[in-house]
Structure formats: structure tokens, C-alpha cells
Write a protein that holds these residues in place. Sequence first.
Motif, PDB file in Angstrom:
ATOM      1  N   ILE A 157      78.492  -6.161  46.087  1.00  0.00           N
ATOM      2  CA  ILE A 157      78.490  -6.747  44.288  1.00  0.00           C
ATOM      3  C   ILE A 157      77.168  -6.837  44.060  1.00  0.00           C
ATOM      4  CG2 ILE A 157      79.029  -8.398  43.210  1.00  0.00           C
ATOM      5  CD1 ILE A 157      81.756  -8.997  44.704  1.00  0.00           C
ATOM      6  N   ARG A 158      76.716  -6.451  43.094  1.00  0.00           N
ATOM      7  CA  ARG A 158      75.418  -6.641  42.376  1.00  0.00           C
ATOM      8  C   ARG A 158      75.445  -7.813  41.057  1.00  0.00           C
ATOM      9  NH1 ARG A 158      70.360  -4.840  42.656  1.00  0.00           N
ATOM     10  NH2 ARG A 158      69.000  -5.115  40.806  1.00  0.00           N
ATOM     11  N   VAL A 159      74.784  -8.845  41.324  1.00  0.00           N
ATOM     12  CA  VAL A 159      74.787  -9.836  40.400  1.00  0.00           C
ATOM     13  C   VAL A 159      73.486  -9.779  39.161  1.00  0.00           C
ATOM     14  CG1 VAL A 159      74.492 -12.338  39.444  1.00  0.00           C
ATOM     15  CG2 VAL A 159      75.889 -11.549  41.827  1.00  0.00           C
ATOM     16  N   GLU A 160      73.972  -9.477  37.931  1.00  0.00           N
ATOM     17  CA  GLU A 160      72.978  -9.414  36.946  1.00  0.00           C
ATOM     18  C   GLU A 160      73.381 -10.366  35.763  1.00  0.00           C
ATOM     19  OE1 GLU A 160      70.503  -7.505  36.911  1.00  0.00           O
ATOM     20  OE2 GLU A 160      70.654  -5.962  38.401  1.00  0.00           O
ATOM     21  N   SER A 161      72.241 -10.669  34.941  1.00  0.00           N
ATOM     22  CA  SER A 161      72.053 -11.421  33.844  1.00  0.00           C
ATOM     23  C   SER A 161      72.779 -10.675  32.622  1.00  0.00           C
ATOM     24  CB  SER A 161      70.955 -12.080  33.398  1.00  0.00           C
ATOM     25  OG  SER A 161      71.065 -12.682  32.190  1.00  0.00           O
ATOM     26  N   ARG A 163      71.818 -10.760  30.006  1.00  0.00           N
ATOM     27  CA  ARG A 163      70.673 -10.500  29.086  1.00  0.00           C
ATOM     28  C   ARG A 163      70.204  -9.048  29.454  1.00  0.00           C
ATOM     29  NH1 ARG A 163      67.623 -13.600  31.348  1.00  0.00           N
ATOM     30  NH2 ARG A 163      69.098 -15.498  32.176  1.00  0.00           N
ATOM     31  N   ASN A 164      70.459  -8.529  30.545  1.00  0.00           N
ATOM     32  CA  ASN A 164      69.995  -7.527  31.151  1.00  0.00           C
ATOM     33  C   ASN A 164      70.509  -6.231  30.212  1.00  0.00           C
ATOM     34  OD1 ASN A 164      69.236  -5.008  32.483  1.00  0.00           O
ATOM     35  ND2 ASN A 164      69.846  -5.686  34.447  1.00  0.00           N
ATOM     36  N   GLN A 165      69.480  -5.872  29.168  1.00  0.00           N
ATOM     37  CA  GLN A 165      69.798  -4.760  28.115  1.00  0.00           C
ATOM     38  C   GLN A 165      70.103  -3.449  28.748  1.00  0.00           C
ATOM     39  OE1 GLN A 165      69.901  -5.443  25.182  1.00  0.00           O
ATOM     40  NE2 GLN A 165      69.718  -7.464  25.579  1.00  0.00           N
ATOM     41  N   SER A 166      69.675  -2.985  30.231  1.00  0.00           N
ATOM     42  CA  SER A 166      70.102  -1.841  30.565  1.00  0.00           C
ATOM     43  C   SER A 166      71.302  -1.539  30.944  1.00  0.00           C
ATOM     44  CB  SER A 166      69.052  -1.549  31.897  1.00  0.00           C
ATOM     45  OG  SER A 166      69.491  -2.487  33.025  1.00  0.00           O
ATOM     46  N   LEU A 167      71.959  -2.744  31.039  1.00  0.00           N
ATOM     47  CA  LEU A 167      73.539  -2.440  31.317  1.00  0.00           C
ATOM     48  C   LEU A 167      74.578  -2.509  30.050  1.00  0.00           C
ATOM     49  CD1 LEU A 167      73.726  -5.366  34.133  1.00  0.00           C
ATOM     50  CD2 LEU A 167      73.500  -2.621  34.439  1.00  0.00           C
ATOM     51  N   LYS A 168      73.935  -2.762  28.937  1.00  0.00           N
ATOM     52  CA  LYS A 168      74.672  -2.656  27.846  1.00  0.00           C
ATOM     53  C   LYS A 168      75.432  -1.555  27.501  1.00  0.00           C
ATOM     54  CE  LYS A 168      73.151  -7.042  26.315  1.00  0.00           C
ATOM     55  NZ  LYS A 168      74.206  -8.118  26.409  1.00  0.00           N
ATOM     56  N   LYS A 170      77.722  -0.361  29.569  1.00  0.00           N
ATOM     57  CA  LYS A 170      78.187   0.449  30.575  1.00  0.00           C
ATOM     58  C   LYS A 170      79.115  -0.348  31.241  1.00  0.00           C
ATOM     59  CE  LYS A 170      73.269   2.289  31.450  1.00  0.00           C
ATOM     60  NZ  LYS A 170      72.387   2.452  32.552  1.00  0.00           N
ATOM     61  N   LYS A 171      80.269   0.347  32.011  1.00  0.00           N
ATOM     62  CA  LYS A 171      81.184  -0.205  32.644  1.00  0.00           C
ATOM     63  C   LYS A 171      81.022   0.284  34.187  1.00  0.00           C
ATOM     64  CE  LYS A 171      84.917  -0.256  29.118  1.00  0.00           C
ATOM     65  NZ  LYS A 171      86.051   0.339  28.771  1.00  0.00           N
ATOM     66  N   LEU A 172      80.456  -0.947  34.832  1.00  0.00           N
ATOM     67  CA  LEU A 172      80.174  -0.607  36.198  1.00  0.00           C
ATOM     68  C   LEU A 172      81.154  -1.595  36.934  1.00  0.00           C
ATOM     69  CD1 LEU A 172      76.224  -0.496  35.609  1.00  0.00           C
ATOM     70  CD2 LEU A 172      77.886   1.585  35.953  1.00  0.00           C
ATOM     71  N   GLU A 173      81.861  -1.097  37.822  1.00  0.00           N
ATOM     72  CA  GLU A 173      82.793  -1.936  38.652  1.00  0.00           C
ATOM     73  C   GLU A 173      82.139  -2.959  39.473  1.00  0.00           C
ATOM     74  OE1 GLU A 173      85.784   0.629  40.524  1.00  0.00           O
ATOM     75  OE2 GLU A 173      86.876   0.936  38.715  1.00  0.00           O
ATOM     76  N   LYS A 174      81.017  -2.762  40.175  1.00  0.00           N
ATOM     77  CA  LYS A 174      80.746  -3.221  41.229  1.00  0.00           C
ATOM     78  C   LYS A 174      79.581  -4.185  40.797  1.00  0.00           C
ATOM     79  CE  LYS A 174      81.668  -0.151  44.867  1.00  0.00           C
ATOM     80  NZ  LYS A 174      81.200   0.663  46.153  1.00  0.00           N
ATOM     81  N   ILE A 175      79.174  -4.265  39.551  1.00  0.00           N
ATOM     82  CA  ILE A 175      78.302  -5.252  38.759  1.00  0.00           C
ATOM     83  C   ILE A 175      78.763  -6.272  37.904  1.00  0.00           C
ATOM     84  CG2 ILE A 175      76.363  -5.332  37.459  1.00  0.00           C
ATOM     85  CD1 ILE A 175      75.270  -2.781  38.268  1.00  0.00           C
ATOM     86  N   PHE A 176      78.482  -7.578  38.598  1.00  0.00           N
ATOM     87  CA  PHE A 176      79.010  -8.610  37.634  1.00  0.00           C
ATOM     88  C   PHE A 176      77.880  -9.319  36.902  1.00  0.00           C
ATOM     89  CE2 PHE A 176      82.083  -7.976  40.688  1.00  0.00           C
ATOM     90  CZ  PHE A 176      83.393  -8.548  40.365  1.00  0.00           C
ATOM     91  N   SER A 177      78.209  -9.457  35.453  1.00  0.00           N
ATOM     92  CA  SER A 177      77.325  -9.873  34.649  1.00  0.00           C
ATOM     93  C   SER A 177      77.606 -11.530  34.310  1.00  0.00           C
ATOM     94  CB  SER A 177      77.314  -9.374  33.266  1.00  0.00           C
ATOM     95  OG  SER A 177      76.937  -7.895  33.283  1.00  0.00           O
ATOM     96  N   VAL A 178      76.775 -12.257  34.954  1.00  0.00           N
ATOM     97  CA  VAL A 178      76.729 -13.558  34.724  1.00  0.00           C
ATOM     98  C   VAL A 178      76.438 -14.279  33.513  1.00  0.00           C
ATOM     99  CG1 VAL A 178      75.773 -15.846  35.843  1.00  0.00           C
ATOM    100  CG2 VAL A 178      76.256 -13.943  37.365  1.00  0.00           C
TER     101      VAL A 178
END
Length: 209
Positions: A157-161, A163-168, A170-178
Amino acid sequence: MEVLVHPVSHWIGYHIAERLLHEGYEVKGIKEIKEEGDNNHLIDFFQRNSNFELMTTSNQRKYQLAIFVEDIPEMDENRFERMLQINGERSSVKNATYIDAPYLFGEWMPMTEEGIYVGENYIGFSSPAFLEKGVYITDFLSQLLQWLKDMPAYQEIRVESVRNQSLKGKKLEKIFSVEENIPIKENINQVLAHFRKFQALYPAVNKKT
């Protein structure tokens, strides 16, 4: 529920143990074994809590859950029903879920007035990367508590904020936006105030440029 935290003297391990104790968990902690630059004094904050017990690496107890910060030491993995590893070099242990949280920050971390250390890399508080991706430890722990109740069926699992604009978009199952409860700059100021007050107890660091 009993949870083993290793090392409980790591700044992340300390915050995990503190939050788990607050939530009513029984915490068994193993301290970090280093000659210098450790945070072993943090264990003193737990000694009067009846739900905390300091363990040794040689104990052979079985646990429902073990949380390892950075590297997983050589242990009998059959002693743990579930294992979580936060950061460090990913382990090959089959029943461990690896949580990659590269931009965590909080009290007692290796830091200076200007920034923090993420592994061997120094990142300034004012840098665009940190302001976009930094995740305050308290916000991360809120997500971690949810995982303890309902762990996603992923080995990594990858944890991101948020605020991370690069993820806007996108649906990424293994990434959790905190989500953050307080703006990052306010959290930075809080951490800096703590650092200035207790700087003598923080791990000694040499800024690498």
C-alpha cells in the motif's frame, strides 16, 4: 487486542504505540538497539501505562498483530497472525503488508529547523514536494486505525496526501490518499515549536546538502 510495535523507540513507532494505547489496545514494545542517535527516552512516556509492556527480541510469544517500522528483524513469522511493515526495505515475508509512507513527518523525527530526513534524503519544509506530499503522523494514524479494523487485501500500500496533484482524477487501488484535519503549514509550525522546546532530546543529525 495485543499489538507488538518494533521498534517502539523509533519516532514513528512511538506515535503508533501512543495512539494505540489511547485507543485501548495492549501494546508490547521492543526498543531500537543502537549505540547512539536513538530515541530510547521515548519509552519513558509509556512506563506508567498498565497496557504497555517493554519486551525483548528473544521473547517467543504469539501476537495477533505486529507493526514493524522500517526493517523487519529476523523472527519466526508464524508467531504473528498479521504483520504490517511501514517504510524501509520491503520484506519478503509472505504474511506482511508493506505500507510505503514516504513523506511522514511529526514530533521526534530526525529534523532541523528547515526540514526533515526521509531515509538518506533531506527535504525542506518549504519545498514544493514536501508541501504537496507531506503527511502529518496524526493523520496517517487515523488511516492506520481503519486498516487495523478492515485491512485491505493488498500486500503493498502506498500512502499519499490528498494534496498530491499528480493523483488527481486517477483511480489507483493500492494508493490511499490521507485527509488532513489541519492545514500542513499549521502542522509544520506545531512540529517546529516542539523541536525548539525539546531539541536537546531529538536525535542528532548532520545536514547533508
